[in-house]
Design a protein around this motif. Structure first.
Motif, short mmCIF file in Angstrom:
data_model
loop_
_atom_site.label_atom_id
_atom_site.label_comp_id
_atom_site.label_asym_id
_atom_site.label_seq_id
_atom_site.Cartn_x
_atom_site.Cartn_y
_atom_site.Cartn_z
N ARG A 194 -29.54 16.36 -5.74
CA ARG A 194 -28.29 16.75 -5.09
C ARG A 194 -28.12 18.27 -5.09
O ARG A 194 -27.72 18.87 -4.09
N ASN A 232 -21.62 13.69 -6.04
CA ASN A 232 -21.63 12.91 -4.80
C ASN A 232 -20.36 12.09 -4.61
O ASN A 232 -20.41 10.86 -4.44
N HIS A 289 -22.89 12.12 5.31
CA HIS A 289 -22.60 11.31 4.12
C HIS A 289 -21.34 10.46 4.26
O HIS A 289 -21.03 9.69 3.34
N THR A 296 -18.32 11.44 4.04
CA THR A 296 -17.34 11.88 3.05
C THR A 296 -15.95 11.99 3.68
O THR A 296 -15.79 12.62 4.73
#
Length: 351
Positions: free
Chosen positions: A136, A174, A206, A208
């Motif tokens: 990450r 994450n 992702h 998000t």
């Protein structure tokens, strides 16, 4: 599925009442009086997973108080909050593993040690596996171009460099939800653009969920399809940015630079039958106002075919002007008859 669910959320604070004069000051020493102040007043909204939502308001509107309740820093006076399936202030230890937070004016990095050491300490705080942490970190460092900064103390970073490091710190574990409170405050336009592009990629790649509070409405325009507007602790608008522009926009102006001198009567004759309004700036330059529902091409097709033109600019009512007008009226419901008012269209020219 919902990332954030808020129902009739309220937060009240006790504020000391200071009595006037020397006698009042003496009384305050022995017996203080307080009053209740509501910073957030029974607001409700829902944010689906994967959405980027702008949360805006003037200073004191209740934005930061809401964010602090959503992140578990403050306990609500009343109402319901569920974030990622958790009640933030009750399930804090488990809850924080799924969120990232960046406060533009507060740092989560240690001031006197290298940036990489702060990241390693945060790995332990969030209990991230070493292998996952490295993968990450490498991804984030490459994306935000931080390779040369990792061994510098935080105190030696510029504001833009520190903000990029703050984003990495918030995303090392994450999280599925990212809370951003004024993330671009004080940054120059180049760094702001880089951070906006990064946030768009983060959301796209992702999924998000991002809740963004900011005074910079260019952040909202660049990132958000939805905006929640707060005023004095109340939600006065919750919806799409485009719908807000459609409702409050006062039309457009097209500025023509002509090759030869023109007169207002000749220009008005060209657009006869259209609900437009011409004005001249000088012998060679004139502007025409169009209502927002009219296509610019309706005017261009008539003028361009009849006159030799050297330049054209289009002016739109911008988001800053719309938001200022809403706060001036205290409501996102446009007053009846407002559309008939004389237009005041301004903003950056677009060629």
């Amino acid at each position: 599925m919902l990332a954030i669910e808020v129902e009739k959320l309220r937060k009240q604070f006790k504020v000391q009442k200071n009595r006037e004069g020397l006698k009042g000051a003496m009384l305050d020493l022995f017996k203080r009086e307080h009053r209740e102040v509501a910073a957030v007043k029974d607001i409700s909204f829902q944010i689906p997973q994967g959405e980027i939502c702008g949360y805006i308001g003037e200073n004191g509107a209740g934005k930061s108080t809401t964010i602090k309740m959503l992140t578990g820093i403050l306990v609500p006076t009343s109402g319901k909050i569920v974030v990622n399936g958790y009640v933030p202030h009750k399930d804090r230890e488990t809850f924080v593993k799924g969120i990232g937070v960046v406060f533009g004016q507060r740092s989560q990095l240690w001031w006197d040690i290298g940036v990489i050491e702060s990241f390693r300490l945060l790995r332990k705080v969030y209990r991230v596996d070493e292998r996952e942490f490295k993968l990450r970190l490498d991804e984030l460092v490459e994306t935000l171009e931080l390779g040369d900064l990792l061994n510098r103390p935080v105190r030696k970073l510029s504001l833009g460099q520190r903000m990029r490091c703050e984003l990495v710190a918030a995303l090392l574990h994450n999280p599925s939800i990212l809370f951003l409170d004024e993330p671009t405050i004080g940054l120059d336009i180049v760094v702001k653009t880089e951070i906006r592009e990064f946030l768009k990629r983060l959301n796209r790649d992702h999924g998000t969920t991002i809740l963004l509070t900011t005074h910079d409405l260019q952040d909202i325009e660049a990132l958000c399809s939805r905006v929640i507007m707060l005023d004095d602790g109340n939600i006065i608008y919750d919806g799409g940015l485009d719908q807000l522009k459609d409702r409050w926009g006062k039309g457009r102006e097209v500025q023509f630079q002509f090759a030869d001198p023109v007169s207002l009567p000749s220009l008005s004759a060209l657009t006869e039958g259209l609900a437009v309004r011409w004005s001249k700036e000088n012998e060679l330059t004139a502007k025409v106002w169009l209502p927002r529902e009219m296509n610019v091409s309706d005017v261009l097709s008539r003028v361009v075919g009849a006159k030799e033109i050297s330049d054209i600019k289009i002016f739109e009512t911008n988001t800053d002007e719309i938001v200022r007008e809403i706060y001036r009226t205290g409501s996102s419901v446009k007053p009846a008859g407002d559309e008939a008012e004389e237009p005041a269209v301004s903003g950056a020219g677009v060629r």
